[in-house]
Write a protein that holds these residues in place. Structure first.
Motif, PDB file in Angstrom:
ATOM      1  N   UNK B 124       0.773  -1.274  -0.001  1.00  0.00           N
ATOM      2  CA  UNK B 124      -0.113   0.084   0.072  1.00  0.00           C
ATOM      3  C   UNK B 124       0.703   1.301  -0.089  1.00  0.00           C
ATOM      4  N   UNK B 125       1.965   1.410   0.747  1.00  0.00           N
ATOM      5  CA  UNK B 125       2.770   2.299   0.990  1.00  0.00           C
ATOM      6  C   UNK B 125       3.374   2.506  -0.477  1.00  0.00           C
ATOM      7  N   UNK B 132       1.340   9.491  -5.492  1.00  0.00           N
ATOM      8  CA  UNK B 132       1.530  10.895  -4.961  1.00  0.00           C
ATOM      9  C   UNK B 132       1.836  12.079  -5.936  1.00  0.00           C
ATOM     10  N   UNK B 133       0.956  13.326  -5.764  1.00  0.00           N
ATOM     11  CA  UNK B 133       1.311  14.473  -6.571  1.00  0.00           C
ATOM     12  C   UNK B 133       2.705  14.961  -6.706  1.00  0.00           C
ATOM     13  N   UNK B 134       3.039  15.668  -7.976  1.00  0.00           N
ATOM     14  CA  UNK B 134       4.600  15.943  -7.718  1.00  0.00           C
ATOM     15  C   UNK B 134       4.872  16.967  -7.011  1.00  0.00           C
ATOM     16  N   UNK B 143      10.076   8.558   2.245  1.00  0.00           N
ATOM     17  CA  UNK B 143       9.629   7.844   3.455  1.00  0.00           C
ATOM     18  C   UNK B 143       8.683   6.600   3.069  1.00  0.00           C
ATOM     19  N   UNK B 144       7.732   7.051   2.038  1.00  0.00           N
ATOM     20  CA  UNK B 144       6.831   5.992   1.838  1.00  0.00           C
ATOM     21  C   UNK B 144       7.709   4.615   0.983  1.00  0.00           C
ATOM     22  N   UNK B 145       8.588   5.030   0.267  1.00  0.00           N
ATOM     23  CA  UNK B 145       9.475   4.029  -0.491  1.00  0.00           C
ATOM     24  C   UNK B 145      10.320   3.126   0.727  1.00  0.00           C
ATOM     25  N   UNK B 146      10.563   3.908   1.694  1.00  0.00           N
ATOM     26  CA  UNK B 146      11.378   3.092   2.699  1.00  0.00           C
ATOM     27  C   UNK B 146      10.540   2.385   3.566  1.00  0.00           C
ATOM     28  N   UNK B 147       9.478   3.029   3.866  1.00  0.00           N
ATOM     29  CA  UNK B 147       8.333   2.213   4.720  1.00  0.00           C
ATOM     30  C   UNK B 147       7.907   0.808   4.008  1.00  0.00           C
TER      31      UNK B 147
END
Ligand SMILES: Nc1ncnc2c1ncn2[C@@H]1O[C@H](COP(=O)(O)OP(=O)(O)OP(=O)(O)O)[C@@H](O)[C@H]1O
Ligand SMILES: [Mg+2]
Lengths: 257, 603
Positions: B124-125, B132-134, B143-147
């Motif tokens: 989901x992350x 996400x918008x630019x 952070x999203x990628x890391x999570x």
């Protein structure tokens, strides 16, 4: 000799009256369910009530502990007359046990709590003592290992035995049974009848509505045959099963035997 | 003996299937199924993208919410007194932890299921990252990628390590520990940034973690939950029923203590307290206790009924006298008279052995002490220097009102529903009238009536504070609906249950409280929780009659601040989220409760 005293052996006649019904009449709206019933149950007597469906058997025994209110006639239970006085009613109810066709166990309480509830709240017994008695009763009806379960987890026969134990926990002087085995599968009927036979042998005063003729023949002191709200005939098992007097009784017995 | 000697068979393993197989079977099994899957995915992804766009769009400015968090939570509570809020929060969280432990609450998540949840969270992350918008700040995208990656890797490793047939479960303590640890790590490590003001312009200060005046108390509070849970578990095993009863008592009266002792700190006029309040409380507590103890002796039922009836007549007379203003009397004396009359009438039901009587009389003494303390506390001014009169507001007010309305309207609803189903015509008519009238009137009308009209009808010299009026209005309203929900449950209790209870010689009160209500309430749980959620959300109407609840703050207080003129959207979105989280939690826990109760009495 009134119909209420028919077929009293000398032994029975000498005993105390536990239940006396005199001219009991009961209407549901305009419909008359009891048409002046006379019945006397003696101390330590087992009386079996027979009759076709709708003849008023349930109505009669439900009047005895005031689950139904009769309109005419007198009912005297162990010397206390049933009137509208709530205290009398509560006293009689706590001394008269009742076992229902549908068991009517309390589904939200465990078997043990079902049995100890009334002794604790009505008899004001201490919890530990009530539980000790309850366990003894469960031994007596043969299912001590089910104490912690809920009614929904038991078989029908087990539930009915718990229901009997629940009534006995109040140390009643009289037990009323309304078709206690009619909702049970055949293989469970015997286990409940055994408990009832045991009770009868122990000297309990009992009034039993049932279609179990074997039980009636073996255990009953007297049988009552009712039809359309009337008592048709009262007699010993021997009398009933060898030469009943009334035509209607003969017809009923021929259908059921 | 055949049952015992028969070999115990192990449950066969579930046939294993791969993720690809599952997707094929469930999502693309047929043409129509495939179409549905595609269409719904598109809708969900579109919606998610829209929401993310709202949150992170260039012109979304969340500083209005971030700056006003304190306002939204507790309104204008004086900053220098904030320690009181933290003490209150600590008490509540401490009890929360103790409760979780003492009742041995343990969802019993299996390890494999938790790992699967972790993997889906990770996926989901990553999806969120793609949508996400630019304009999103790089840090968040990163952070999203890391999570996502971390969650998928951990979940995958666990899935490999734990065999499929394993029924290993995550212990609740460990799960709670991980949760607390995560929140603390976020609070202490993540540089959320803050806002500074220079020359009248607000500017974002990046790279700063949450202020220590916030993170230190939160750390303490969260650690309290964790350790209290462990302690509660220990105590639950050793002194179970005592600790559980104390905890229930806290949840019922604790909030009152918190409000009047911690948040408000009444400035008692001690001379008056010692000369009047204490003697009066003592008289009612001890006199009443002695009376209850004496009347509870077996065989005194009739006497108790007579005394109860006399006291009831006396109590009602005091109220009539108050209405016409014949003689002055403290309100709490009137209330106490009424309560002692009711307690005496209940004596025959609870009477019995010495221990039973001691318990009943003891409960009365405790109840009186708390009640008198509360009334005195309410009627005493606060020591706090507060600029505006309503010192409570925001989430605290919303939750507080909802909690108390439910606490009080529930017993009222029970009584009303019983009256409505009773055989006595006057009870039935009164209760039916009440319920139908209330249900025929919009809530807002009831609230207006209580906050504006009621003060006009009160006897001279008697006032009612705004909050009390609002609370009364909600309670009156909610009780009517509660009553209808409970009536549904009452009707589901079969006639045989009444007959069995009667045949055992239970009194009507005993039959109702021990047999009928427990069964009826179980059936009513889903409706009652629905009602509770509705009440919680309807507290937003407080705004209209002058309270400062979440909605009012987000909708008019913040948009009127010079810094955030006209900014409604972020605040409203934020409070929607808050409402949703609370309501969803309630709904989830009610499902748990139902499942637990049903497991007991499976039919
Ligand atoms: N609550 C009631 N309202 C109206 N009529 C009733 C009610 N209870 C019983 N009756 C009627 O009274 C009559 C006697 O009923 P009762 O239940 O006593 O019969 P019964 O002999 O027990 O029959 P069964 O063997 O079917 O149980 C029946 O005709 C029944 O329809
Ligand atoms: Mg019947």
């Amino acid at each position: 000799m009134s119909i209420a005293d028919q077929a009293l052996t000398d032994d029975l006649a000498a005993r105390r009256d536990m239940i006396v019904c005199r001219g009991v009449k009961k209407w549901f709206g305009d419909f008359q369910a009891l048409r002046g019933v006379d019945v006397t149950v003696k101390d330590r007597e087992v009386m079996v009530v027979l009759g076709p469906s709708g003849s008023g058997k349930s109505t009669l025994i439900r009047c005895i502990n005031r689950l139904e209110v009769h309109q005419e006639g007198d009912i005297v239970v162990d010397g206390v007359e049933l009137t509208n006085d709530t205290r009398n009613i509560e006293k009689i109810r706590s001394e008269v046990g009742m076992v229902f066709q549908q068991f009517n166990l309390f589904p939200h309480l465990t078997v043990l709590d079902n049995i100890t509830l009334a002794p604790i709240w009505v008899r004001k017994k201490a919890k530990a003592e009530a539980e000790r008695t309850a366990m003894e009763l469960l031994e007596r009806v043969g299912i001590p290992e089910q104490a912690a379960k809920f009614p929904g987890q038991l078989s029908g026969g087990q539930q009915q035995r718990v229901a009997i134990a629940r009534s006995l926990a109040m140390e009643p002087k009289i037990m009323l049974f309304d078709e206690p085995t009619s909702a049970l599968d055949p293989e469970m009927i015997a286990e409940v009848l055994d408990v009832m036979k045991d009770l009868a042998r122990g000297g309990m005063t009992m009034m039993v509505v049932t279609h179990e003729m074997g039980f009636a023949r073996e255990v009953a002191d007297r049988l009552v045959f009712m039809e359309s709200g009337d008592v048709v005939e009262v007699g010993t098992p021997e009398h009933f099963f060898t030469n009943p007097k009334e035509e209607r009784t003969k017809l009923f017995l021929s259908q059921i035997l | 003996m055949s049952e015992i000697t028969a070999p115990i068979e192990t449950r066969p393993e579930e046939p294993s299937h791969t993720a690809g197989r599952w997707i094929r079977d469930n999502l693309f099994s047929s043409v129509s199924n495939t179409i549905q899957t595609v269409v719904f995915s598109a809708i969900v992804l579109g919606l998610l993208r829209w929401i993310l766009g709202q949150v992170f769009s260039e012109d979304a400015d969340w500083s209005s919410v971030a700056t006003n968090l304190r306002l939204l939570m507790s309104y204008n509570y004086p900053t220098e007194q904030f320690v009181r809020i933290w003490v209150a929060a600590a008490a509540i969280f401490l009890m929360l932890g103790l409760s979780l432990g003492a009742w041995g609450i343990d969802p019993g998540f299996s390890v494999r299921r938790s790992a699967r949840t972790l993997i889906s969270t990770g996926v989901f992350a990553l999806v969120v990252r793609l949508l996400l918008p630019s304009s999103t700040p790089d840090a968040i995208a990163m952070a999203m990628i890391v999570i996502g990656v971390v969650a998928i890797v951990i979940g995958g490793v666990v899935m490999r390590a734990v065999p499929k047939s394993s029924d290993r479960r995550v212990s609740f303590t460990a799960a709670l520990g991980v949760m607390v640890g995560l929140v603390l790590a976020v609070v202490w490590l993540v540089p959320f940034g803050s806002y500074g003001v220079a020359e009248g312009e607000r500017y974002a200060v990046p790279g700063v973690t949450v202020a220590s005046s916030t993170k230190v108390p939160w750390t303490i509070v969260l650690l309290l939950v964790f350790f209290a849970q462990i302690l509660g578990r220990r105590l639950g095993v050793s002194v179970g029923s005592v600790i559980r009863r104390s905890i229930v008592a806290f949840w019922v009266i604790g909030p009152a203590f918190i409000i009047f002792l911690v948040l408000r700190d009444p400035s008692f006029d001690w001379a008056h307290v010692w000369s009047t309040d204490v003697p009066m409380a003592a008289a009612f507590a001890l006199g009443g206790g002695a009376l209850l103890y004496a009347l509870g002796r077996p065989g005194r039922d009739d006497l108790a009924r007579v005394v109860g009836a006399l006291l009831l007549a006396l109590a009602l007379f005091h109220w009539v006298a108050a209405f016409f203003g014949w003689y002055p009397m403290l309100q709490k004396a009137r209330i106490s008279f009424l309560l002692i009359a009711l307690a005496v009438l209940l004596v025959p039901t609870f009477a019995g052995e010495r221990s039973a009587r001691v318990r009943f009389a003891g409960a009365w003494v405790g109840f009186m002490v708390v009640l008198h303390w509360l009334i005195t506390g309410i009627n005493t001014p606060s020591t706090l220097e507060i600029s505006a009169p309503p010192f409570l507001g925001g989430l605290v007010l919303t939750v507080g009102i909802a909690y108390y309305v439910m606490l009080v309207s529930f017993p009222l609803g029970v009584l009303l529903s019983l009256a409505r189903t009773s055989k006595m015509p006057i009870f039935r008519v009164m209760s039916t009238t009440y319920i139908e009238v209330i249900r025929g009137v919009p809530l807002i009308t009831v609230l207006f009536f209580f906050s504006i009209m009621l003060p006009l009808f009160l006897p001279r010299g008697m006032g009612i504070s705004d909050l009390a009026a609002v609370f009364a209005g909600y309670t009156v309203f909610s009780a009517a609906y509660m009553a209808e929900n409970i009536r549904g449950g009452l009707q589901s209790v079969r006639r045989g249950q009444y007959e069995a209870a009667d045949a055992l010689g239970l009194t009507t009160v005993q039959r109702t409280t021990l047999i009928v209500l427990p069964q009826a309430l179980r059936v009513s749980i889903p409706n009652l929780v629905g009602q509770a959620i509705a009440t919680f959300k309807e507290t937003s109407l407080i705004a209209i009659v002058g309270g400062f609840d979440l909605l009012r703050i987000a909708n008019s207080t913040i948009p009127n601040q010079p810094d955030f003129l006209g900014q409604k959207r972020p605040g409203l979105l934020f409070i929607s989220l808050v409402y949703f989280v609370v309501a969803y939690t309630m709904s989830k826990s009610s499902q748990r409760l139902e499942a637990r109760l049903q497991a007991g009495q499976a039919r």
